[in-house]
Scaffold this motif. Structure first.
Motif, PDB file in Angstrom:
ATOM      1  N   ILE A 132      43.852  16.705  -3.914  1.00 31.06           N
ATOM      2  CA  ILE A 132      43.841  16.058  -2.607  1.00 31.06           C
ATOM      3  C   ILE A 132      43.145  14.698  -2.708  1.00 31.06           C
ATOM      4  N   THR A 133      43.450  13.846  -1.747  1.00 30.21           N
ATOM      5  CA  THR A 133      42.798  12.544  -1.647  1.00 30.21           C
ATOM      6  C   THR A 133      41.930  12.556  -0.403  1.00 30.21           C
ATOM      7  N   ILE A 134      40.691  12.085  -0.547  1.00 29.64           N
ATOM      8  CA  ILE A 134      39.728  12.108   0.554  1.00 29.64           C
ATOM      9  C   ILE A 134      39.142  10.709   0.707  1.00 29.64           C
ATOM     10  N   ASP A 135      38.947  10.291   1.948  1.00 29.89           N
ATOM     11  CA  ASP A 135      38.297   9.003   2.194  1.00 29.89           C
ATOM     12  C   ASP A 135      36.926   8.997   1.529  1.00 29.89           C
ATOM     13  N   PRO A 136      36.517   7.849   0.993  1.00 31.44           N
ATOM     14  CA  PRO A 136      35.245   7.778   0.262  1.00 31.44           C
ATOM     15  C   PRO A 136      34.037   8.255   1.069  1.00 31.44           C
ATOM     16  N   ASP A 137      33.957   7.905   2.358  1.00 37.30           N
ATOM     17  CA  ASP A 137      32.792   8.321   3.141  1.00 37.30           C
ATOM     18  C   ASP A 137      32.789   9.826   3.361  1.00 37.30           C
ATOM     19  N   VAL A 138      33.953  10.409   3.540  1.00 36.46           N
ATOM     20  CA  VAL A 138      34.048  11.860   3.702  1.00 36.46           C
ATOM     21  C   VAL A 138      33.683  12.548   2.387  1.00 36.46           C
ATOM     22  N   HIS A 139      34.137  11.985   1.279  1.00 38.23           N
ATOM     23  CA  HIS A 139      33.837  12.530  -0.043  1.00 38.23           C
ATOM     24  C   HIS A 139      32.335  12.626  -0.272  1.00 38.23           C
ATOM     25  N   ASN A 172      29.973  12.757   1.959  1.00 37.38           N
ATOM     26  CA  ASN A 172      29.404  13.771   2.859  1.00 37.38           C
ATOM     27  C   ASN A 172      29.689  15.184   2.375  1.00 37.38           C
ATOM     28  N   ILE A 173      30.865  15.398   1.812  1.00 35.57           N
ATOM     29  CA  ILE A 173      31.210  16.726   1.268  1.00 35.57           C
ATOM     30  C   ILE A 173      30.296  17.057   0.089  1.00 35.57           C
ATOM     31  N   LEU A 174      30.127  16.107  -0.814  1.00 40.95           N
ATOM     32  CA  LEU A 174      29.252  16.344  -1.973  1.00 40.95           C
ATOM     33  C   LEU A 174      27.837  16.671  -1.521  1.00 40.95           C
ATOM     34  N   ALA A 175      27.342  15.907  -0.550  1.00 41.48           N
ATOM     35  CA  ALA A 175      25.977  16.131  -0.062  1.00 41.48           C
ATOM     36  C   ALA A 175      25.858  17.482   0.632  1.00 41.48           C
ATOM     37  N   ALA A 176      26.839  17.830   1.463  1.00 42.04           N
ATOM     38  CA  ALA A 176      26.794  19.105   2.190  1.00 42.04           C
ATOM     39  C   ALA A 176      26.852  20.288   1.225  1.00 42.04           C
ATOM     40  N   ALA A 177      27.729  20.205   0.240  1.00 42.15           N
ATOM     41  CA  ALA A 177      27.839  21.292  -0.739  1.00 42.15           C
ATOM     42  C   ALA A 177      26.526  21.446  -1.511  1.00 42.15           C
ATOM     43  N   ALA A 178      25.930  20.335  -1.896  1.00 40.22           N
ATOM     44  CA  ALA A 178      24.656  20.393  -2.631  1.00 40.22           C
ATOM     45  C   ALA A 178      23.556  20.995  -1.767  1.00 40.22           C
ATOM     46  N   ARG A 179      23.483  20.572  -0.495  1.00 31.72           N
ATOM     47  CA  ARG A 179      22.458  21.111   0.416  1.00 31.72           C
ATOM     48  C   ARG A 179      22.590  22.612   0.564  1.00 31.72           C
ATOM     49  N   GLU A 180      23.819  23.094   0.603  1.00 32.16           N
ATOM     50  CA  GLU A 180      24.056  24.521   0.813  1.00 32.16           C
ATOM     51  C   GLU A 180      24.108  25.305  -0.495  1.00 32.16           C
ATOM     52  N   MET A 223      26.315  25.181  -2.894  1.00 32.12           N
ATOM     53  CA  MET A 223      27.677  25.667  -3.132  1.00 32.12           C
ATOM     54  C   MET A 223      28.425  24.673  -4.012  1.00 32.12           C
ATOM     55  N   SER A 224      29.448  25.162  -4.680  1.00 27.62           N
ATOM     56  CA  SER A 224      30.351  24.245  -5.373  1.00 27.62           C
ATOM     57  C   SER A 224      31.185  23.519  -4.310  1.00 27.62           C
ATOM     58  N   VAL A 225      31.742  22.388  -4.686  1.00 30.70           N
ATOM     59  CA  VAL A 225      32.609  21.653  -3.762  1.00 30.70           C
ATOM     60  C   VAL A 225      33.818  22.513  -3.394  1.00 30.70           C
ATOM     61  N   SER A 226      34.357  23.235  -4.359  1.00 32.55           N
ATOM     62  CA  SER A 226      35.510  24.109  -4.072  1.00 32.55           C
ATOM     63  C   SER A 226      35.153  25.179  -3.036  1.00 32.55           C
ATOM     64  N   ALA A 227      33.996  25.800  -3.208  1.00 26.89           N
ATOM     65  CA  ALA A 227      33.574  26.831  -2.254  1.00 26.89           C
ATOM     66  C   ALA A 227      33.327  26.223  -0.879  1.00 26.89           C
ATOM     67  N   TRP A 228      32.712  25.023  -0.840  1.00 22.19           N
ATOM     68  CA  TRP A 228      32.434  24.370   0.431  1.00 22.19           C
ATOM     69  C   TRP A 228      33.733  24.001   1.134  1.00 22.19           C
ATOM     70  N   MET A 229      34.686  23.445   0.388  1.00 22.12           N
ATOM     71  CA  MET A 229      35.980  23.066   0.975  1.00 22.12           C
ATOM     72  C   MET A 229      36.741  24.301   1.463  1.00 22.12           C
ATOM     73  N   THR A 230      36.675  25.389   0.725  1.00 27.34           N
ATOM     74  CA  THR A 230      37.332  26.621   1.145  1.00 27.34           C
ATOM     75  C   THR A 230      36.719  27.130   2.443  1.00 27.34           C
ATOM     76  N   ALA A 231      35.389  27.122   2.524  1.00 27.78           N
ATOM     77  CA  ALA A 231      34.715  27.576   3.744  1.00 27.78           C
ATOM     78  C   ALA A 231      35.066  26.667   4.919  1.00 27.78           C
ATOM     79  N   ALA A 232      35.094  25.348   4.696  1.00 24.73           N
ATOM     80  CA  ALA A 232      35.424  24.405   5.765  1.00 24.73           C
ATOM     81  C   ALA A 232      36.861  24.603   6.247  1.00 24.73           C
ATOM     82  N   ALA A 233      37.769  24.797   5.312  1.00 28.59           N
ATOM     83  CA  ALA A 233      39.169  25.022   5.691  1.00 28.59           C
ATOM     84  C   ALA A 233      39.311  26.341   6.450  1.00 28.59           C
TER      85      ALA A 233
END
Length: 90
Positions: free
Chosen positions: A12-19, A21-29, A31-41
């Protein structure tokens, strides 16, 4: 050949600012980015299903009253406060 039921992969392609935020959110929680994206979806799909169910109910029974909506808001706010105090496992 992989055993079991391997998870499908997406490119997938993600806007840089969203990218960022995703990395930061996954790290805070923790979680891996894949797990975070799966949970968000999953949450987004559940939200859409809930909104569709409400729309269907209102189509059959009429719109919710202001009092019913206020009670629902209070209930959701209470649930959010409770869920914030309980840390979910990573």
């Amino acid at each position: 050949m992989p055993r079991g039921n391997p998870s499908p992969k997406l490119a997938i392609t993600i806007d840089p600012d969203v990218h960022e935020n995703i990395l930061a959110a996954a790290a805070r929680e923790g979680m891996s980015v894949s797990a975070w994206m799966t949970a968000a979806a999953r949450e987004a799909l559940q939200r859409r299903a809930g909104l569709a169910a409400v729309a269907q109910w209102e189509k059959q029974h009429g719109r919710f009253t202001t009092e019913e909506m206020n009670e629902a808001r209070r209930s959701v706010q209470a649930q959010l406060r409770t869920s914030r105090t309980v840390r979910r496992p990573a």
